[in-house]
Design an enzyme around this catalytic site. Structure first.
Site, mmCIF file in Angstrom:
data_model
loop_
_atom_site.group_PDB
_atom_site.id
_atom_site.type_symbol
_atom_site.label_atom_id
_atom_site.label_comp_id
_atom_site.label_asym_id
_atom_site.label_seq_id
_atom_site.Cartn_x
_atom_site.Cartn_y
_atom_site.Cartn_z
ATOM 1 N N ASP A 116 -4.464 -3.041 5.123
ATOM 2 C CA ASP A 116 -4.881 -2.603 6.462
ATOM 3 C C ASP A 116 -6.562 -2.342 6.475
ATOM 4 O O ASP A 116 -7.040 -2.436 7.584
ATOM 5 C CB ASP A 116 -4.350 -1.079 6.552
ATOM 6 C CG ASP A 116 -4.608 -0.035 5.390
ATOM 7 O OD1 ASP A 116 -5.628 -0.443 4.549
ATOM 8 O OD2 ASP A 116 -3.934 0.820 5.463
ATOM 9 N N ASP B 188 0.887 -1.034 -0.088
ATOM 10 C CA ASP B 188 0.115 0.054 -0.099
ATOM 11 C C ASP B 188 0.826 1.312 -0.011
ATOM 12 O O ASP B 188 2.233 1.061 0.174
ATOM 13 C CB ASP B 188 -0.991 0.021 1.218
ATOM 14 C CG ASP B 188 -1.841 -0.829 1.276
ATOM 15 O OD1 ASP B 188 -2.223 -1.400 -0.012
ATOM 16 O OD2 ASP B 188 -2.489 -1.653 2.441
ATOM 17 N N ASP C 42 -9.258 -5.613 2.190
ATOM 18 C CA ASP C 42 -7.928 -6.254 1.780
ATOM 19 C C ASP C 42 -7.931 -7.741 2.370
ATOM 20 O O ASP C 42 -6.870 -8.281 1.961
ATOM 21 C CB ASP C 42 -6.909 -5.523 2.324
ATOM 22 C CG ASP C 42 -6.703 -4.045 1.847
ATOM 23 O OD1 ASP C 42 -6.920 -3.941 0.815
ATOM 24 O OD2 ASP C 42 -6.126 -3.169 2.539
#
Length: 1011
Positions: free
Chosen positions: A748, A445, A752
């Site tokens: 997070d 990310d 996901d």
């Protein structure tokens, strides 16, 4: 006596001292939980009649004493916790109504629906005393004795024990108790040492895994106490707490919904049903511990904790499997089984050969006399010899089976887990430690991982003008109010200002905090006052697919319905047809102006800014029918905000380390392509010359629309995916795995979870990560930093490398011991290494060797090799080269000593056997140094950093000297002279130059992963 226990014909008996005056203080007014509202609403005469109410079995009278009316919190002692627990577990609306609803329960529990509990130490301690702590009872851990018993159950150990007992019995019968116990007793002592050391090692690792398991279950929870939001441990939650819930949170205890919007929970962990359940104050206010929030946000009032919840009862009956077998352990078990079969075949062959040689009279004793004469040899002598032959054969199996391999993996994993914890990585699944060493691709990310997650508003565009300073004085009051409503109501974050002069405390996501800080501190907005003046009718929480959130509201003094949207600038812009300027004038947006706004967004993104837009629409309510669907067209653009999130220090270096390690780094983000590309260049993922045309940067929708063949063909070239959804991330992971990559993924958010589960290694974020993401991951990165991800990669490679070192070391010993004993048994009918001596060698290999090689630290050299990947063999060509060279040398030199040792040194049989045993052990000690480096010729590099390795080598040498010089009867050895010791050391030391020379031989194919 409870009313449900009375017969229908009985009239209730009410104790006058418990009918409290109506004007008593609030906390004393609710002394009877179930009948508070009933007593206030019904006249006394109803209570004296035989009514249906009194005949109902669903009503329970709870007796609450008022012995000390002046003491705070005292009446909490008499609240029936079982009633509250049962109400939640059964989702009993009837019981909740009898209590007076959620508001009344809050009063009974001395909590406030806005301010929470006081949170003082005395109050918290009292609540824990009355209702218990938020912890569940765990099943007792395995005791040390259980590990000892497990070790004793080993088949080879059992056979050796039988042999030892028989040897002990025959020895005492033949030579008497004084001298006859040595042979059998020595084997028993050796078995005892092997079992105890193995049990101690496994016991310690079990305790360490339990400790790490406890740490991984320590979830952070946001509660409101004394009007302030606080982050606390899940174990510190008490009854009466007001808990803040958002998407991805695990519900920490049983409780009741107090307020919130669009709240949905996944109760599959409790009910098995996969459908998400909507929670609200009207139809379903019940929230169960252990369930997960999948949508919306809100607050809950805690009514039961710990063992009083259904989750606590369930968790206390199960325990985490600490005997988890990793893929590498499974592979090693197969290797162990294969080598064990070879060892067993050799042992059976040796047993057959020795037995035949003995009974055909082809064996001689120490004085050269024939051992067996048919019908003449004493039965006891025959049985003693047979027992010795069986013990020798069994001991060959003990040495042949590399039982130290699983132990080495356990020690390596335990050591690395402890060190990774210090490096901000909490391992949830053991297999991740070793798998990370083979990772070929890391999908990361952006926000909070590559960047600092400390966002600030750096630009504000009103219309097509950039507003620099004094924003609040430049814009019209009416427009300012609209903007204030859009910020204050369309957020899940909160602003708390305990005192008028204090700095506001803002809690929420980094993006929300940045916008609220700007609104409160720069624009001077009063967020909480705005909330109080408006009625929120419907909320659409932020969605990672649509990348926006919305709210439908109505002001308290008007009938018009207002819709406010906030989200990704280009997506909000597409919903707008008008826009405001500084003067407050409303301007129609034509295509040219839309393109101008697009250029503004593009320029902001090119400066690494996250672009957020605000939009509004006002609709007059007709026929008092309000649609729950928010308006998505014809909106008015209120403004554009640019948020700056600086890159983390050290990220560029970490990315460069990955590139040197031949590990590809791909950035997956929800930001627009221009922002994503700017950040990727800052972090070193992209080079400045890489532009949008070479397909290094793609959008999620574009990647999604590729054909499967196109995706596979393009996947290696893609380094940045912008405007991606969780499905796009999952799709990328699946494509990479299909192409043979070992994939690590960071995540997070709740959405996901599929990608984290699909990846070979799921890495969740410890600070911003939701509990759903953490539970789906293998490793939690505690500081949300990409540098820590690279540290995990280093440790993963170190684990894999250390295990390869130990495999090379142990297989060398296995091969040498098997060949020596087999050849000696076939040729002379005697094995040069006794059962006790081979058990000692086994101890050096299994436990001490594993400890020495398993605790090697990761080196920079590890990050210059290509990853092992998915298909790399466990024993590489380089390992076979080293292993065969050392084993061949040991076999040759020890066979020379076996057949020519007596004449070379001029010694008898016993001293010759001692020389063989001593040389064999010292060869392993010197070879342990060779095993430190699989490829490098300098085997001493960094040895001073591993104090444990040096200590184990020292202990091994000291114990070996004791075995030879002091424990002669125990180890069947003879004392050696200084010259003989020097010869043994010299022969063993030759393994160093041999190891150095053999590493000059080139090996074809892929390099070993080790150094």
């Amino acid at each position: 006596m409870p009313l449900r226990d009375r017969k229908h014909c009985q009239a209730p008996i009410l104790d006058p001292e418990h009918l409290l005056p109506a004007k008593r203080r609030l906390r004393m007014a609710f002394t009877v939980i179930y009948f508070t509202r009933l007593l206030l609403s019904l006249p006394k005469k109803v209570l004296c009649e035989h009514t249906k109410l009194l005949r109902s079995l669903s009503y329970v009278a709870i007796h609450v004493d008022d012995d000390a009316p002046g003491r705070d919190n005292l009446f909490l002692i008499n609240i029936d916790q079982n009633t509250l627990s049962r109400m939640l577990k059964e989702k009993n609306h009837h019981s909740l109504n009898q209590l007076g609803g959620v508001m009344q329960v809050a009063v009974i529990l001395q909590s406030d629906m806005k301010e929470g509990i006081s949170g003082s130490e005395a109050d918290l301690a009292h609540r824990r005393d009355v209702f218990g702590a938020n912890k569940y009872k765990k099943r007792p851990a395995k005791s040390f004795l259980s590990f000892v018993l497990e070790a004793l159950k080993d088949t080879t150990i059992i056979i050796l024990m039988v042999c030892a007992i028989l040897s002990l019995a025959f020895g005492i019968k033949q030579h008497g108790p004084k001298d006859g116990w040595y042979d059998g007793g020595s084997i028993i002592v050796a078995i005892f040492l092997v079992v105890v050391i193995s049990a101690v090692s496994n016991f310690k690792q079990s305790r360490q895994f339990l400790k790490l398991s406890d740490e991984s279950s320590d979830i952070r929870v946001q509660v409101v106490r004394d009007g302030r939001q606080q982050n606390i441990s899940i174990f510190d939650v008490v009854v009466g707490d007001l808990v803040s819930l958002k998407i991805g949170d695990q519900i920490p205890a049983d409780g009741l919904f107090s307020e919130g919007y669009s709240l949905k929970v996944d109760e599959s962990s409790m009910t098995g049903e996969s459908d998400h359940v909507e929670v609200n104050g009207a139809t379903n206010p019940f929230l169960l511990s252990g369930t997960k929030v999948t949508d919306g946000f809100g607050f809950m009032l805690v009514t039961s904790v710990g063992m009083n919840t259904a989750w606590g009862e369930m968790m206390s009956s199960i325990s985490r499997n600490l005997d988890e077998q990793t893929p590498l352990q499974a592979r090693l078990n197969k290797l162990t089984a294969y080598i064990g079969k070879v060892g067993l075949a050799v042992a059976i062959l040796v047993l057959a050969v020795l037995t035949i040689r003995y009974f055909t009279g082809n064996t001689r004793d120490d004085h050269g006399r024939r051992e067996y004469y048919a019908r003449q040899t004493n039965v006891n002598d025959v049985l003693n010899s047979v027992v010795d032959i069986i013990a020798a054969a069994v001991t060959i199996v003990v040495v042949a089976i590399p039982e130290g391999l699983p132990l080495a993996v356990t020690l390596t994993l335990a050591y690395s887990m402890k060190q990774m914890m210090a490096d901000n990585a909490l391992v949830r699944k053991l297999s991740a430690c070793e798998t990370m060493g083979s990772a070929t691709t890391i999908c990361t990310d952006k926000t909070g991982t590559l960047t600092m997650n400390q966002m600030q508003v750096s630009e504000f565009w009103l219309g097509k003008e950039l507003t620099e300073h004094s924003v609040s004085t430049e814009i019209e009051p009416e427009f300012s109010l609209l903007l204030e409503e859009g910020i204050a109501l369309n957020t899940a974050a909160t602003v708390n200002k305990p005192h008028s002069m204090s700095t506001p405390e803002i809690s929420g996501s980094p993006t929300e905090k940045a916008i609220l800080s700007w609104a409160v501190l720069d624009l001077g907005m009063n967020i909480n006052d705005t909330k109080h003046k408006c009625e929120i009718m419907y909320v659409e929480t932020f969605n990672s697919e649509k990348k926006r959130s919305g709210v439908m509201m109505r002001k308290s003094n008007e009938k018009a319905i207002h819709t406010h949207w906030k989200g990704a600038a280009e997506m909000i812009l597409a919903m707008c047809s008008t826009y405001y300027v500084k003067s407050g004038e409303l301007i129609e947006m034509n295509e040219e102006e839309r393109m101008q706004f697009g250029a503004i967004i593009h320029n902001m993104a090119a400066k690494s800014l996250r672009c957020i837009a605000f939009a509004h629409k006002k609709v007059i309510e007709e026929n008092k029918q309000v649609s729950r669907k928010l308006e998505e067209t014809g909106l008015t653009l209120l403004g554009l905000v640019g948020l700056k999130d600086p890159s983390r220090t050290g990220v560029r270096t970490a990315v460069e380390s990955c590139k040197k390690a031949k590990v590809s780094v791909k950035m997956i983000t929800g930001d627009n392509p221009h922002t994503a590309r700017a950040i990727a260049i800052e972090c070193g993922i992209l080079n400045p010359q890489d532009d949008m045309d070479n397909k290094a940067v793609v959008e999620g929708v574009e990647f999604r629309n590729y054909s499967p063949e196109e995706r596979i063909a393009r996947i290696d070239d893609i380094r940045v995916m912008a405007r991606s959804s969780p499905f796009d991330k999952l799709l990328m992971v699946q494509c990479l795995k299909e192409k043979g990559h070992v994939v690590a993924v960071t995540g997070d958010g709740t959405n996901d979870a599929p990608a984290l589960k699909e990846a070979d290694i799921g890495l969740s974020m410890g600070i911003q990560g939701t509990e759903v993401a953490k539970e789906s991951s293998d490793i939690i990165i505690l500081d949300d930093n990409f540098t820590s991800v690279v540290t995990v990669l280093r440790w993963g490679r170190c684990v894999y490398n250390n295990i390869q070192k130990f495999i090379q070391f142990q297989l060398t010993v296995n091969i040498a011991a098997l060949v020596i004993n087999f050849v000696a048994a076939i040729s002379s009918g005697k094995v040069p290494l006794t059962a006790v001596q081979l058990l000692w060698v086994n101890l050096i290999m299994d436990t001490m060797g594993a400890l020495a090689l398993a605790t090697e630290q990761p080196t920079d050299e590890l990050m210059t090799k290509s990853p092992a990947g998915r298909s790399e063999p466990l024993i590489t060509k380089i390992m076979w080269r080293n292993l065969i060279a050392q084993a061949s040398y040991q076999v040759v030199i020890l066979l020379i000593l076996q057949f020519k040792g007596k004449s070379i040194f001029g010694v008898d049989e016993k001293v010759k056997n001692t020389l063989i045993f001593n040389t064999f052990v010292l060869c392993q000690v010197f070879n342990e140094f060779n095993a430190r480096k699989l490829e490098k010729r300098n085997i001493f590099n960094g040895i001073h950093k591993n104090k444990l390795f040096l200590a184990i080598i020292g202990i091994t040498i000291v114990l070996q000297v004791m075995m030879v010089e002091l424990l002669k009867r125990f180890a069947s050895t003879e004392r050696l002279s200084w010259g003989q010791w020097g010869a043994c050391i010299g022969i063993a030391a030759i393994s160093w130059p041999i190891g150095c020379a053999v590493k000059c031989i080139p090996v074809s194919g892929k390099e070993a992963s080790g150094t």
